[in-house]
Structures are given as C-alpha cells and as structure tokens.
Design an enzyme around this catalytic site. Structure first.
Site, mmCIF file in Angstrom:
data_model
loop_
_atom_site.group_PDB
_atom_site.id
_atom_site.type_symbol
_atom_site.label_atom_id
_atom_site.label_comp_id
_atom_site.label_asym_id
_atom_site.label_seq_id
_atom_site.Cartn_x
_atom_site.Cartn_y
_atom_site.Cartn_z
ATOM 1 N N GLY A 42 55.532 33.805 26.153
ATOM 2 C CA GLY A 42 54.680 33.062 27.065
ATOM 3 C C GLY A 42 53.215 33.123 26.724
ATOM 4 O O GLY A 42 52.368 32.679 27.504
ATOM 5 N N TYR B 209 49.822 32.440 23.961
ATOM 6 C CA TYR B 209 49.264 31.178 23.472
ATOM 7 C C TYR B 209 50.025 30.639 22.265
ATOM 8 O O TYR B 209 50.164 29.416 22.115
ATOM 9 C CB TYR B 209 47.766 31.313 23.189
ATOM 10 C CG TYR B 209 47.396 32.125 21.975
ATOM 11 C CD1 TYR B 209 47.230 31.520 20.730
ATOM 12 C CD2 TYR B 209 47.179 33.497 22.070
ATOM 13 C CE1 TYR B 209 46.881 32.250 19.617
ATOM 14 C CE2 TYR B 209 46.829 34.237 20.952
ATOM 15 C CZ TYR B 209 46.676 33.613 19.735
ATOM 16 O OH TYR B 209 46.340 34.344 18.630
ATOM 17 N N TYR C 255 39.218 29.675 -1.347
ATOM 18 C CA TYR C 255 38.970 31.102 -1.116
ATOM 19 C C TYR C 255 38.898 31.863 -2.435
ATOM 20 O O TYR C 255 38.023 32.722 -2.634
ATOM 21 C CB TYR C 255 40.078 31.684 -0.224
ATOM 22 C CG TYR C 255 39.765 31.594 1.243
ATOM 23 C CD1 TYR C 255 39.564 32.737 2.000
ATOM 24 C CD2 TYR C 255 39.667 30.358 1.885
ATOM 25 C CE1 TYR C 255 39.281 32.661 3.355
ATOM 26 C CE2 TYR C 255 39.382 30.268 3.228
ATOM 27 C CZ TYR C 255 39.182 31.422 3.963
ATOM 28 O OH TYR C 255 38.886 31.331 5.294
ATOM 29 N N GLU D 272 51.609 27.042 22.483
ATOM 30 C CA GLU D 272 51.110 26.027 21.556
ATOM 31 C C GLU D 272 52.259 25.380 20.794
ATOM 32 O O GLU D 272 52.320 24.137 20.674
ATOM 33 C CB GLU D 272 50.124 26.659 20.576
ATOM 34 C CG GLU D 272 48.778 26.985 21.180
ATOM 35 C CD GLU D 272 47.875 27.750 20.234
ATOM 36 O OE1 GLU D 272 46.646 27.696 20.424
ATOM 37 O OE2 GLU D 272 48.386 28.417 19.296
ATOM 38 N N GLU E 84 31.296 15.672 32.247
ATOM 39 C CA GLU E 84 30.171 15.552 33.179
ATOM 40 C C GLU E 84 30.436 16.318 34.475
ATOM 41 O O GLU E 84 29.499 16.724 35.171
ATOM 42 C CB GLU E 84 29.873 14.086 33.492
ATOM 43 C CG GLU E 84 30.931 13.375 34.301
ATOM 44 C CD GLU E 84 30.577 11.910 34.564
ATOM 45 O OE1 GLU E 84 29.599 11.656 35.298
ATOM 46 O OE2 GLU E 84 31.269 11.036 34.008
ATOM 47 N N CYS F 68 45.907 29.375 12.237
ATOM 48 C CA CYS F 68 45.020 28.362 12.818
ATOM 49 C C CYS F 68 45.087 27.005 12.123
ATOM 50 O O CYS F 68 45.240 25.969 12.777
ATOM 51 C CB CYS F 68 43.568 28.833 12.775
ATOM 52 S SG CYS F 68 43.292 30.594 12.936
ATOM 53 N N ALA G 264 47.980 47.073 -2.062
ATOM 54 C CA ALA G 264 47.185 48.277 -2.278
ATOM 55 C C ALA G 264 47.402 49.249 -1.120
ATOM 56 O O ALA G 264 47.643 48.836 0.012
ATOM 57 C CB ALA G 264 45.707 47.922 -2.383
ATOM 58 N N THR H 74 39.933 34.675 14.318
ATOM 59 C CA THR H 74 39.348 34.541 12.990
ATOM 60 C C THR H 74 37.819 34.627 12.996
ATOM 61 O O THR H 74 37.238 35.365 12.194
ATOM 62 C CB THR H 74 39.810 33.226 12.341
ATOM 63 O OG1 THR H 74 41.222 33.282 12.171
ATOM 64 C CG2 THR H 74 39.143 33.010 10.993
ATOM 65 N N THR I 267 46.187 34.997 7.618
ATOM 66 C CA THR I 267 46.937 34.349 8.703
ATOM 67 C C THR I 267 46.330 33.012 9.071
ATOM 68 O O THR I 267 47.036 32.016 9.229
ATOM 69 C CB THR I 267 46.984 35.275 9.936
ATOM 70 O OG1 THR I 267 47.736 36.445 9.612
ATOM 71 C CG2 THR I 267 47.642 34.568 11.110
ATOM 72 N N CYS I 268 45.025 32.958 9.220
ATOM 73 C CA CYS I 268 44.388 31.737 9.718
ATOM 74 C C CYS I 268 44.664 30.539 8.815
ATOM 75 O O CYS I 268 45.110 29.494 9.274
ATOM 76 C CB CYS I 268 42.881 31.947 9.853
ATOM 77 S SG CYS I 268 42.027 30.483 10.489
ATOM 78 N N HIS J 1 27.627 10.146 31.335
ATOM 79 C CA HIS J 1 28.624 9.333 32.046
ATOM 80 C C HIS J 1 29.018 8.119 31.201
ATOM 81 O O HIS J 1 28.171 7.530 30.552
ATOM 82 C CB HIS J 1 28.027 8.873 33.381
ATOM 83 C CG HIS J 1 28.974 8.079 34.210
ATOM 84 N ND1 HIS J 1 30.021 8.644 34.905
ATOM 85 C CD2 HIS J 1 29.033 6.737 34.452
ATOM 86 C CE1 HIS J 1 30.676 7.706 35.549
ATOM 87 N NE2 HIS J 1 30.103 6.540 35.283
ATOM 88 N N SER K 250 40.260 35.918 6.218
ATOM 89 C CA SER K 250 38.903 35.433 6.493
ATOM 90 C C SER K 250 37.888 36.563 6.570
ATOM 91 O O SER K 250 36.789 36.458 6.011
ATOM 92 C CB SER K 250 38.905 34.644 7.800
ATOM 93 O OG SER K 250 39.752 33.513 7.709
ATOM 94 N N LYS L 233 48.664 25.262 12.030
ATOM 95 C CA LYS L 233 49.007 25.000 13.428
ATOM 96 C C LYS L 233 48.199 23.832 13.977
ATOM 97 O O LYS L 233 48.744 22.938 14.625
ATOM 98 C CB LYS L 233 48.742 26.254 14.261
ATOM 99 C CG LYS L 233 48.950 26.063 15.752
ATOM 100 C CD LYS L 233 48.423 27.253 16.528
ATOM 101 C CE LYS L 233 46.907 27.303 16.471
ATOM 102 N NZ LYS L 233 46.356 28.479 17.182
#
Length: 451
Positions: free
Chosen positions: A175, A177, A98, A181, A439, A47, A114, A310, A41-42, A434, A14, A50
């Site tokens: 442990g 994210y 991309y 996840e 809220e 991302c 490269a 990202t 990766t993203c 509400h 990215s 996932k």
C-alpha cells in the site's frame, strides 16, 4: 600513509556518482566500484523507467478526452514490446551518460562488487585491494519480499520492466507509493489490476485527506483495491497463480507483484567487521555529516535509510564533498523536502500532514476539492485537492498537499515558498493565475477546520 586514492566510492547510483564527480573536480584522486549498472535504482529500475511508464499509461484516457473535445480519432492498442525496446534503449543511453561523466572527470571505475576489509581498504570481487583515505558507501537499497509459501512465484518492481509481455491481470501487494504507482500504471496500460493492502488505507504516513481521495479515485477508475487484506499463500494453478488471502479469499492472477518494502544494500560487505554499525534493517548508521563510527568511512543515500529519495542522495553526496574535500563542514538539510508520488491522480506534498501538525500545535486547515475544468468539460468526474495546513500562532504554512494532474510540478514551486517560511497571508497576497487548478492555493480565504 600513502593511499591509492583520496576517495573510493562503493556504488554507482545518483549519490555515489555525484560525490565521485564533484570530489574529482577538487583535484582528488577518486575511484568508484559498481557491480551492476551505473545510474542505480533511480535511472535503471526506479524513477526514470517508472515515470516513462506513467507517461505511457496516461495516453489511454487521452483518446476519450480528445474525442470529447471534438477530435475525430480512434483508440488503438498499447504495444508493450515497442515501448519496452525504446525504454531500455533510453536507459542504456542514460547509463552511458553516467559512465561518461565519471570518465570525463578522471574517476577510475571498477565494474565489480566491492567490500570493505579495513578502515581504508576495499577489496574488489577479483581479489584486488585498493586503499583510500576516505571511503563512501552509496550502495542504495533493494526490494524485499515477505516469507510465505509460494513467494518464488511473485515478482518485484525490479522485474516489471523486463516482462516479455504484459499480463492480462495482476495482483499488486502493498500500500505504499511504489505499489500504488504501479497500480495506476498497469491499469492505464490495460491490465486488469487488483491491489491488496493489509492496512486500513493505502499510502500510510501521508496526509489522511490526501490518501483517502487518491484511493477513492483509483477505485472509481477501475482498480480493485482491497484494504485489510494480505496474501497468505501462493501456488501454481495451470498458467495462473492461485493466491490465498486473509479472510479465506482465493483468486487467480497472471502475475503477482510485491511492493512490500525495501532494505539497504549492505549484505556481504563485511561492514560490521571493520566497525561500521548497522541498524535494525541493515542501514548504515551515520551522523549529521554522513560519517559512520569509523572516521574514514561515510555513507549517503538509501543505504542510510534516512530520506530515501534520489535528490536527497545527491544533496548528501554534495554535502560530503563540501565537508571533506573543500573544508567546509556541511550538513544535508532533511527538513521540508517537496515530494511527488506518481499515483493516478498524482500527489505533491511538502511539510506536515494535518494529523501530524495538529499533534504539535493549534492549526487552521484550508482545503478545497473539485472537478477541474479540463475533466468537467470532457465529462469525467475526477476530483482534485488543494490543501494548506497553517499554524495559528505564526501563520506559517506548515504543510501543503495537492492531488491533481501535474501535482509534482506544482509542489516543486510551492516548496520554495514553504521552505522560505511563507505565511498564509503571503499566499493570500499572491494574485491567482486564472483559469488554473493551482490558483486555488492562493484563493482559499476561510479555514474548513480549526483544531
């Protein structure tokens, strides 16, 4: 001196793609080399796939919810093969986007590895050398696995999207994210899920009240979380993997997924031989303008190990182009970045944790935890958290932490207010919407703690 290009970007993720595209739009001659798939990766292994797996995993609980709301529907089974085929078709489509962006903006692309052989010189895998006035490193990062007997039996998050079939049971080691996840994802897809973490609580670095609630909710949903536990050895036991852990534990699993950290992708690029300094983890060391110690060489994104997100890589790429090709020196802003963690329940966070804020100044903490209307009506006991950390002196909101379905969507909007320096009284003056979970962010009037 004449160069082949004004800019040569190494890495098609990215950050690299954004920098290449925007630089080309200024009239610069731009090339980009990527040895793997475009999107980085993203898009390819992070991302996007996932989040699509998060969506898929959440449907398992929706049937029971729908039944409690009066819908006469029956639960079916999850078909991994059908989902996987559609997932990879979507990733192929995004990679094509991309590639199309680069082509339509006149960026020359090289589908090969490269490395740097000079301050202005890049060597491609086929031996071809290309010169450039400026070189931008945007090679991202990769998962790493610990050294222990039998580690070759384990997989990382990169491989999870390519499994031929879902395992009946899995051990997730870590442990952070990513580990947390995937624990929620795989549990939601019907995999019996166990998580080992060597620390005293998952999600180190996040607000303590936030991570405590997430862990409690994960456990109550059926994920078997073992804290203070690490893998010491693995070996094959028939079709299973036998895992030995600290404390003498021994269990068998179909798969073992290690999410125990990531490292910048700088191996084999000969960076130090051209004068680019690397840090302890192999990260490219840069200044506030993303410039290395070699004036012609810059780096953005996870390869610098600053803030590995990202949108941050994209911002760094944009700041680089603004500085170099538009003559407007620009620093990427790494302060007060809103972040979502797609655990189940989800986390949205911006700013300081209660613990970090209390180390800096006197604070007030406003927080509430409750079972939202949607879950209460359906008979589920899951809780959410809304929390503000406020400076006693300036009344500014120093941190906001949300644990709830859709927390990522909420924190994006809260992030605008916090970034602008909103005070607790600014939140108080805002009329509540509400009935919503969010809220509570504007209705908490009395601090639960003053420190």
């Amino acid at each position: 001196m004449s160069f082949d290009y004004d800019l040569f970007v190494v890495g098609g993720g990215s950050g690299g793609v954004r920098a290449a595209r925007v630089a080309a739009q200024t009239g610069a001659r731009v090339a980009l080399a990527e040895e793997d798939r475009y999107g980085g990766t993203c898009v390819i292994r992070g991302c996007v796939p996932k989040k699509l797996m998060v969506f898929a995993s959440e449907y398992s609980g929706m049937v029971a919810d729908a039944q409690s709301y009066g819908w006469d529907i029956e639960s079916g089974s999850f078909k991994w093969g059908a989902f996987k085929n559609k997932l990879h078709a979507e990733l192929d489509r995004l990679e094509g986007v991309y590639r199309g962006i680069l082509k339509s903006n006149g960026v020359q692309t090289y589908d090969q590895r490269a490395k740097l052989v000079g301050a202005h010189l890049v060597q491609l895998a086929d031996g071809t050398e290309k010169s450039a006035k400026h070189i931008l490193l945007a090679t991202g990062g990769r998962p790493v696995m610990p050294e222990l007997p039998g580690i070759e039996l384990g997989i990382t998050s990169d491989e999870i999207f390519h499994l031929e079939k879902l395992p009946d049971d899995i051990l997730i080691v870590g442990g952070g994210y990513i580990a947390s996840e995937f624990a929620g994802i795989l549990h939601g897809l019907g995999v019996k899920t166990t998580q080992y973490y060597r620390g005293s609580q998952i999600l180190r670095g996040f607000d303590n009240e936030t991570r405590n609630l997430v862990c409690e909710e994960m456990c109550s949903s059926g994920i078997d979380v073992h804290l203070g536990t690490n893998v010491t050895e693995m070996r094959k036991e028939g079709r299973k993997i036998l895992v030995n852990s600290t404390g003498g534990g021994e269990c068998c699993f179909d798969q073992v997924l290690f999410a125990t950290g990531r490292r910048p992708n700088t191996d084999g690029m000969a960076l130090e031989t051209v004068g680019v300094a690397l840090g302890r983890k192999g990260e490219v060391l840069v200044d506030e303008y993303s410039q290395t110690g070699v004036p012609s060489i810059y780096a953005v994104g996870d390869v610098t190990d600053r803030v590995n997100l990202t949108p941050v890589a994209i911002r760094e790429g944009m700041a680089f182009v603004e500085t170099i090709f538009r003559g407007n020196p620009t620093r990427a802003d790494h302060e007060l970045i809103p972040t979502a963690i797609f655990t189940q329940p989800e986390i949205g966070t911006i700013g300081l944790s209660e613990e970090d804020a209390a180390k800096q100044e006197k604070i007030e903490v406003y927080a509430t935890s409750f079972t939202p209307m949607h879950q209460s009506f359906s008979g589920r006991s899951g809780r959410v958290l809304m929390k503000l950390v406020v400076s006693q002196k300036t009344r500014k909101v120093l941190g906001c932490h949300i644990v709830a379905p859709g927390a990522g969507e909420m924190i994006q909007l809260v992030g605008v207010a916090v970034k602008m320096g909103a005070t607790k009284e600014d939140f108080d003056r805002t009329v509540a919407v509400h009935p919503t979970m969010s809220e509570e962010i504007v209705t908490m009037k009395t601090p639960v703690r003053i420190t």
